[in-house]
Design a protein around this motif. Structure first.
Motif, PDB file in Angstrom:
ATOM      1  N   ALA A  65       0.822  -1.209   0.000  1.00 39.34           N
ATOM      2  CA  ALA A  65       0.000   0.000   0.000  1.00 39.34           C
ATOM      3  C   ALA A  65       0.857   1.261   0.000  1.00 39.34           C
ATOM      4  CB  ALA A  65      -0.927  -0.004   1.216  1.00 39.34           C
ATOM      5  N   TRP A  66       1.823   1.326   0.931  1.00 42.76           N
ATOM      6  CA  TRP A  66       2.646   2.533   0.999  1.00 42.76           C
ATOM      7  C   TRP A  66       3.649   2.593  -0.148  1.00 42.76           C
ATOM      8  CZ3 TRP A  66       0.813   6.383   3.383  1.00 42.76           C
ATOM      9  CH2 TRP A  66       0.044   6.224   4.543  1.00 42.76           C
ATOM     10  N   GLY A  67       4.025   1.437  -0.693  1.00 42.14           N
ATOM     11  CA  GLY A  67       4.851   1.433  -1.901  1.00 42.14           C
ATOM     12  C   GLY A  67       4.096   2.031  -3.081  1.00 42.14           C
ATOM     13  N   THR A  68       2.795   1.730  -3.150  1.00 45.24           N
ATOM     14  CA  THR A  68       1.955   2.312  -4.197  1.00 45.24           C
ATOM     15  C   THR A  68       1.857   3.824  -4.028  1.00 45.24           C
ATOM     16  OG1 THR A  68       0.662   0.281  -4.410  1.00 45.24           O
ATOM     17  CG2 THR A  68      -0.360   2.313  -5.197  1.00 45.24           C
ATOM     18  N   VAL A  69       1.725   4.283  -2.782  1.00 44.82           N
ATOM     19  CA  VAL A  69       1.680   5.721  -2.517  1.00 44.82           C
ATOM     20  C   VAL A  69       2.985   6.383  -2.957  1.00 44.82           C
ATOM     21  CG1 VAL A  69       1.627   7.474  -0.692  1.00 44.82           C
ATOM     22  CG2 VAL A  69       0.016   5.555  -0.639  1.00 44.82           C
ATOM     23  N   LEU A  70       4.111   5.778  -2.623  1.00 45.71           N
ATOM     24  CA  LEU A  70       5.407   6.341  -3.020  1.00 45.71           C
ATOM     25  C   LEU A  70       5.545   6.362  -4.542  1.00 45.71           C
ATOM     26  CD1 LEU A  70       8.240   7.392  -2.448  1.00 45.71           C
ATOM     27  CD2 LEU A  70       8.986   5.018  -2.129  1.00 45.71           C
ATOM     28  N   GLY A  71       5.153   5.263  -5.198  1.00 48.55           N
ATOM     29  CA  GLY A  71       5.232   5.220  -6.656  1.00 48.55           C
ATOM     30  C   GLY A  71       4.360   6.270  -7.309  1.00 48.55           C
ATOM     31  N   ALA A  72       3.134   6.433  -6.798  1.00 46.72           N
ATOM     32  CA  ALA A  72       2.231   7.443  -7.346  1.00 46.72           C
ATOM     33  C   ALA A  72       2.767   8.848  -7.109  1.00 46.72           C
ATOM     34  CB  ALA A  72       0.845   7.293  -6.714  1.00 46.72           C
ATOM     35  N   CYS A  73       3.404   9.051  -5.960  1.00 45.37           N
ATOM     36  CA  CYS A  73       4.026  10.345  -5.660  1.00 45.37           C
ATOM     37  C   CYS A  73       5.135  10.661  -6.672  1.00 45.37           C
ATOM     38  CB  CYS A  73       4.575  10.331  -4.234  1.00 45.37           C
ATOM     39  SG  CYS A  73       5.224  11.910  -3.662  1.00 45.37           S
ATOM     40  N   LEU A 107      10.543   7.122 -12.889  1.00 45.96           N
ATOM     41  CA  LEU A 107       9.340   6.485 -13.420  1.00 45.96           C
ATOM     42  C   LEU A 107       9.470   4.966 -13.422  1.00 45.96           C
ATOM     43  CD1 LEU A 107       8.560   8.881 -16.415  1.00 45.96           C
ATOM     44  CD2 LEU A 107       7.301   8.694 -14.268  1.00 45.96           C
ATOM     45  N   PHE A 108      10.675   4.467 -13.675  1.00 45.70           N
ATOM     46  CA  PHE A 108      10.903   3.022 -13.633  1.00 45.70           C
ATOM     47  C   PHE A 108      10.672   2.487 -12.217  1.00 45.70           C
ATOM     48  CE2 PHE A 108      13.853  -0.571 -12.953  1.00 45.70           C
ATOM     49  CZ  PHE A 108      13.352  -1.453 -13.898  1.00 45.70           C
ATOM     50  N   ILE A 109      11.181   3.201 -11.211  1.00 48.33           N
ATOM     51  CA  ILE A 109      10.975   2.807  -9.819  1.00 48.33           C
ATOM     52  C   ILE A 109       9.490   2.850  -9.469  1.00 48.33           C
ATOM     53  CG2 ILE A 109      11.438   3.457  -7.421  1.00 48.33           C
ATOM     54  CD1 ILE A 109      14.159   4.523  -8.385  1.00 48.33           C
ATOM     55  N   ALA A 110       8.803   3.890  -9.944  1.00 47.91           N
ATOM     56  CA  ALA A 110       7.376   4.032  -9.666  1.00 47.91           C
ATOM     57  C   ALA A 110       6.585   2.847 -10.191  1.00 47.91           C
ATOM     58  CB  ALA A 110       6.856   5.331 -10.275  1.00 47.91           C
ATOM     59  N   ASN A 111       6.895   2.392 -11.392  1.00 44.01           N
ATOM     60  CA  ASN A 111       6.181   1.257 -11.970  1.00 44.01           C
ATOM     61  C   ASN A 111       6.437  -0.041 -11.208  1.00 44.01           C
ATOM     62  OD1 ASN A 111       4.665   1.590 -14.802  1.00 44.01           O
ATOM     63  ND2 ASN A 111       6.238   3.167 -14.620  1.00 44.01           N
ATOM     64  N   LEU A 112       7.625  -0.163 -10.626  1.00 40.83           N
ATOM     65  CA  LEU A 112       7.917  -1.339  -9.816  1.00 40.83           C
ATOM     66  C   LEU A 112       7.133  -1.338  -8.503  1.00 40.83           C
ATOM     67  CD1 LEU A 112      11.807  -1.647 -10.205  1.00 40.83           C
ATOM     68  CD2 LEU A 112      10.040  -2.980 -11.382  1.00 40.83           C
ATOM     69  N   LEU A 113       6.816  -0.151  -7.995  1.00 40.59           N
ATOM     70  CA  LEU A 113       6.187  -0.032  -6.681  1.00 40.59           C
ATOM     71  C   LEU A 113       4.669  -0.131  -6.717  1.00 40.59           C
ATOM     72  CD1 LEU A 113       8.340   2.867  -5.178  1.00 40.59           C
ATOM     73  CD2 LEU A 113       8.367   0.474  -4.467  1.00 40.59           C
ATOM     74  N   MET A 114       4.023   0.407  -7.745  1.00 42.86           N
ATOM     75  CA  MET A 114       2.560   0.526  -7.751  1.00 42.86           C
ATOM     76  C   MET A 114       1.886  -0.800  -8.077  1.00 42.86           C
ATOM     77  SD  MET A 114       1.828   4.237  -9.496  1.00 42.86           S
ATOM     78  CE  MET A 114       2.747   3.829 -10.973  1.00 42.86           C
ATOM     79  N   ARG A 115       0.840  -1.114  -7.323  1.00 43.73           N
ATOM     80  CA  ARG A 115       0.090  -2.351  -7.512  1.00 43.73           C
ATOM     81  C   ARG A 115      -1.420  -2.084  -7.387  1.00 43.73           C
ATOM     82  NH1 ARG A 115       3.968  -3.644  -9.468  1.00 43.73           N
ATOM     83  NH2 ARG A 115       5.370  -5.405  -9.099  1.00 43.73           N
ATOM     84  N   THR A 116      -2.192  -2.712  -8.261  1.00 40.89           N
ATOM     85  CA  THR A 116      -3.648  -2.663  -8.145  1.00 40.89           C
ATOM     86  C   THR A 116      -4.103  -3.745  -7.164  1.00 40.89           C
ATOM     87  OG1 THR A 116      -3.950  -4.190  -9.986  1.00 40.89           O
ATOM     88  CG2 THR A 116      -3.896  -1.855 -10.514  1.00 40.89           C
TER      89      THR A 116
END
Length: 448
Positions: free
Chosen positions: A46-54, A221-230
Motif C-alpha cells: 500500500a505505501w509502496g503504491t503511494v510512493l510510486g504514485a508520488c 518512473l521506472f521505480i514508480a512502476n515497480l512499486l505501484m500495484r492494483t
C-alpha cells in the motif's frame, strides 16, 4: 493547480456473503469489484503504491508546473523569432492535455487498464523528453509537438490513474494517502525549476540539460512502476458521464464552481509561466530570478497542507472564496513588480492562497454533490472544463504582453478574469444559502 480525486465507489464494504478471495489481478475482469475483501490501510504494498504514485506526480505534473523556466529560456535565447504568446501555447497545450486526457485515462483505470496505461504513459514521457532535446534553435514546431502535444498526452495517461490507484489500498486513511501523492506534484514544482535552470542555463546547455532531466525522470518512473500495484477488480458497471453531465447542467452551484475553476486557471498559468521572465526582464539577478518559481511552488505546497485546517474553521465554500479573492489581488500586484522583495512577496503569497484554492476544489465538489457515487465523475467533468482556462490563459496573456513586454495589460486581464471567478463563487454561495433556506422551510412544514 490540482487533479480530480476518484469516486468513493471502490470504498464500499464487501457483502458478508462473499468469502472467496481473489487469486490474481490478471483474472480481475472476471470478478465483480464487490468481492475485494477489506482495505489494508497500510503495509509495504500500500505505501509502496503511494510512493510510486508520488513519483509519477513529481515527474509529470511537477514538470509541467516548471514550464516557466522554458518560457524564460525560449523567449530570450532559443525561440527568439517567436512571440511570448506563441511560446506560451507550448506550455498551455501541455497543461490542457494533462487535465483533459485524464478524463479518459481515469475511466480506463475503472475498466482494468491501469498497468498498460502506466507503462505506455511513462515510456512516452521519457521518449518525448529525449525528442525535445533534439529540437534546434527556432525550431518552434519541433518543440510544440514534442513538449506541448506529445509530453502532455503522456502525462495525461498517468496523472489521474496514479491518484486513483491509492483508493485500492486505503479507505480510512485515503485522504492522507492521496494528500501525500498530490504533494508529489508540488515537490516537483519546487525542485524541477532549480534542476532545469542549473542544467540548461548554467552547466550543460539546452540539449544535454533536457537529456539529463529526462534520464532522471526515466529512473524515477521506472521505480514508480515497480512499486505501484492494483488490488480491486475493474468496475463492471461504470458511472455514465452523459447522465451525470445532464444532471450537473441543472445544478447552478456546480456550474458556478466550474466557471470559477476555469477563471482561476487563466490567472494561475499567467503567474507560473511569466513570473521568472518578468523578474529577469526587470533587471533582477539571474540567481534570484531562477528561484522565483521555487518560492511560488513552496508557497503552494504550504497552502495545500494548511487548506484543510483553515476550512475546518470557516467552511470549505468560504475558504475557497477568500483564497481566490486574495489570489486575484496578487495577480494585479504583478503590475508593481520591481525588486527582489516584491517578487518574493508576490510569489509566496500567490503560491500560498492559490495552493489553498487548488487543495479545496476536490472537497468543494464533494460538498456540492448529493450522491457519493457521482463525485469522481463530477470532478473529472470540472477539471476537463477548467482545462480550457489552462489552454487559453497564458497565450492570451502573452498577446496582451506583446514583444514589448507591457506587463500591466497582461496582469489586468488575468486579474480581471480571476476576479470574475470570485463573483461566480459568490453566486454559488447565494444559491447554497437559498437551498438551505428552502430545505429548512420544507423540514418545518413536514414537522407540522
Amino acid at each position: 493547480m490540482s487533479t480530480p480525486f476518484p469516486s468513493d465507489e471502490t470504498a464500499k464494504e464487501t457483502p458478508a456473503s462473499v468469502s472467496k478471495p481473489i487469486k490474481s489481478a490478471e483474472n480481475a475482469s472476471l470478478v465483480d469489484s464487490s468481492v475485494a475483501l477489506g482495505f489494508p490501510e497500510g503495509g509495504f504494498t500500500a505505501w509502496g503504491t503511494v510512493l510510486g504514485a508520488c513519483l509519477i506526480q513529481f515527474c509529470g505534473f511537477g514538470y509541467t508546473s516548471a514550464y516557466g523556466v522554458f518560457q524564460d529560456f525560449y523567449t530570450q535565447t532559443y525561440l527568439t523569432n517567436s512571440t511570448p504568446s506563441a511560446i506560451a501555447w507550448i506550455g498551455s497545450v501541455n497543461a490542457f492535455l494533462v487535465l483533459s486526457v485524464g478524463v479518459v485515462s481515469g475511466r480506463m483505470v475503472d475498466r482494468g487498464a491501469f498497468y498498460p496505461l502506466m507503462k505506455i504513459g511513462c515510456l512516452l514521457q521519457c521518449l518525448f523528453l529525449f525528442i525535445l532535446s533534439l529540437a534546434k534553435p527556432d525550431g518552434y514546431y519541433q518543440i510544440f509537438l514534442s513538449q506541448g502535444v506529445g509530453f502532455g498526452i503522456a502525462i495525461g495517461l498517468t496523472n489521474i490513474p496514479s491518484i486513483a490507484i491509492v483508493s485500492h489500498h486505503f479507505q480510512r486513511c485515503r485522504a492522507v494517502a492521496m494528500g501525500i501523492v498530490v504533494a508529489g506534484s508540488s515537490l516537483g514544482a519546487i525542485l524541477h525549476p532549480v534542476i532545469l535552470n542549473n542544467l540548461i542555463n548554467r552547466r550543460l546547455g539546452f540539449a544535454n540539460g533536457v537529456r539529463a532531466s529526462a534520464t532522471l525522470n526515466s529512473g524515477l518512473l521506472f521505480i514508480a512502476n515497480l512499486l505501484m500495484r492494483t488490488r480491486i477488480p475493474p468496475q463492471l458497471n461504470a458511472v455514465s458521464y452523459t447522465r451525470i453531465l445532464k444532471n450537473s447542467s441543472r445544478d447552478g452551484a456546480y456550474i458556478c464552481a466550474c466557471v470559477a475553476m476555469t477563471a482561476f486557471e487563466f490567472g494561475y498559468f499567467f503567474e507560473v509561466f511569466y513570473l521568472q521572465l518578468d523578474s529577469t526582464l526587470h533587471g533582477l539577478s539571474e540567481g534570484f530570478s531562477f528561484y522565483s518559481l521555487t518560492i511560488l511552488s513552496f508557497g503552494s505546497f504550504i497552502g495545500r497542507l494548511t487548506a484543510g485546517v483553515v476550512s475546518a474553521y470557516v467552511g470549505i465554500p468560504n475558504t475557497v472564496v477568500g483564497s481566490l479573492l486574495i489570489s486575484s489581488a496578487v495577480i494585479f500586484a504583478m503590475i508593481g513588480l520591481q525588486s527582489a522583495v516584491s517578487v518574493a512577496v508576490i510569489a509566496a503569497s500567490y503560491g500560498l492562497f492559490s495552493g489553498n484554492f487548488i487543495a479545496l476544489m476536490g472537497p468543494l465538489v464533494s460538498y456540492l454533490t448529493p450522491e457519493n457515487s457521482h463525485i469522481g465523475a463530477r470532478m473529472g467533468i470540472m477539471f476537463a472544463i477548467s482545462s480550457v482556462g489552462s489552454l487559453l490563459g497564458a497565450p492570451i496573456c502573452g498577446a496582451f504582453l506583446t514583444s514589448h513586454y507591457i506587463w500591466w495589460k497582461a496582469a489586468v486581464f488575468a486579474g480581471s478574469v480571476a476576479t470574475g471567478g470570485c463573483i461566480a463563487l459568490v453566486f454559488m454561495q447565494v444559491i447554497l444559502k437559498m437551498r438551505q433556506k428552502a430545505s429548512s422551510v420544507c423540514s418545518k412544514e413536514a414537522g407540522v
